[in-house]
Design a protein around this motif. Structure first.
Motif: not given
Length: 305
Positions: A96-97, A99-100, A106
């Motif tokens: 998730q991190r 992808a950000q 996500m």
């Protein structure tokens, strides 16, 4: 990251070939190709090119759209909807991190059972991709190396590698189908002439046999271009992993691949640790560049150029 990527690319290409072959059979059963080879007039090149493009891009697009379910099925990957362990929570949170940081949506996160340390990413869209890791990688590597691997896979998604690969494959399919039919028509025209001297080509067995054989031969040639493209994109994904995480961690991960294969380490003892699986393919057909080159680029900093 390598062995699984190779399997995924192979699966994509086989699906693409199957779809193209099925469309070719349908076209022949419907008499489309006989219409394109008009007796006494010649081959309708504009119409043939349009048909080739429709068939060619249909094969690559369908392969792309079903890439996620096919990857899950072929590896037995289990998508993590609700993390059940600390390792799964860390895995989902890390993806998730990353992808950000990469500016994408996500992805689905999955784990598949395999002792080999590997991972892959696939999907038709940047904001709804799939990132999967093997149990061997998740439990057999240090967290910073696993993170580097995940950064590499997220970079594949952010770079749009599967989408670009599909577009390239569509173009190559188009020319493979088009050229095989044109040569098949010329061969059939040479072999099959009517008694009154009027050429009758494009409907005989010479046309179908020649075009079928040449589609396979030209398809092999096209696979060389796809493999070359894949190797270039792999370097780019290494850069993405280095930028998102750490080039040293990325190099250590690749180095583990060499040691997993029984090859000597290329890194100083202070950097010898972890890896991502490689493959021993013929150079021209290899979907990945040599591990030596990838590691060297990360160690000497040339990946920044």
């Amino acid at each position: 990251m390598k062995g699984s990527f190779f399997k995924r690319i192979t699966l994509f290409l086989l699906t693409n070939l199957a779809v193209v072959a099925a469309l070719g059979i349908v076209a022949r059963l419907l008499g489309v190709e006989s219409f394109l080879a008009r007796q006494g007039v010649g081959l309708n090149l504009p119409a043939l090119l349009i048909m080739s493009a429709v068939m060619g891009f249909a094969g690559s697009i369908i392969s792309l759209l079903i890439s996620k379910p096919m990857a899950k099925w072929s590896t037995g990957a289990h998508v993590i909807d609700t993390p059940r362990t600390e390792a799964e929570r860390w895995l989902v949170g890390t993806v998730q991190r990353l992808a950000q940081d990469a500016g994408i949506g996500m992805p689905e996160v999955a784990v598949y059972d395999s002792p080999d340390m590997n991972a892959f990413a696939t999907g038709a869209f940047r904001n709804s991709a799939l990132v999967a890791v093997s149990t061997g990688l998740l439990h057999g590597m240090e967290r910073d190396e696993v993170k580097a691997v995940l950064g590499h896979e997220v970079a594949h998604v952010a770079n749009g590698d599967m989408i670009t690969l599909s577009l390239l494959q569509g173009v190559l399919n188009t020319f493979v189908i088009f050229l095989s039919r044109v040569v098949g028509f010329l061969v059939d025209r040479f072999l099959n002439r009517s008694e009154d001297g009027e050429e009758s080509a494009g409907t005989g067995p010479g046309y179908f046999l020649t075009s079928m054989v040449l589609q396979i031969v030209f398809g092999i040639g096209a696979s060389l271009i796809v493999a070359w493209f894949s190797r270039r994109r792999e370097f780019r994904a290494d850069v993405g992993g280095a930028q998102l995480v750490d080039p040293n961690a990325m190099a250590r991960a690749l180095n583990r691949l060499r040691m997993q294969q029984g090859e000597p380490s290329l890194l100083p003892s202070s950097m010898r640790a972890f890896g991502i699986r490689g493959e021993g393919m013929m150079a021209l057909f290899a979907s990945h560049p040599p591990l030596e080159q990838r590691i060297q680029r990360l160690v000497d900093g040339s990946w920044r150029n």
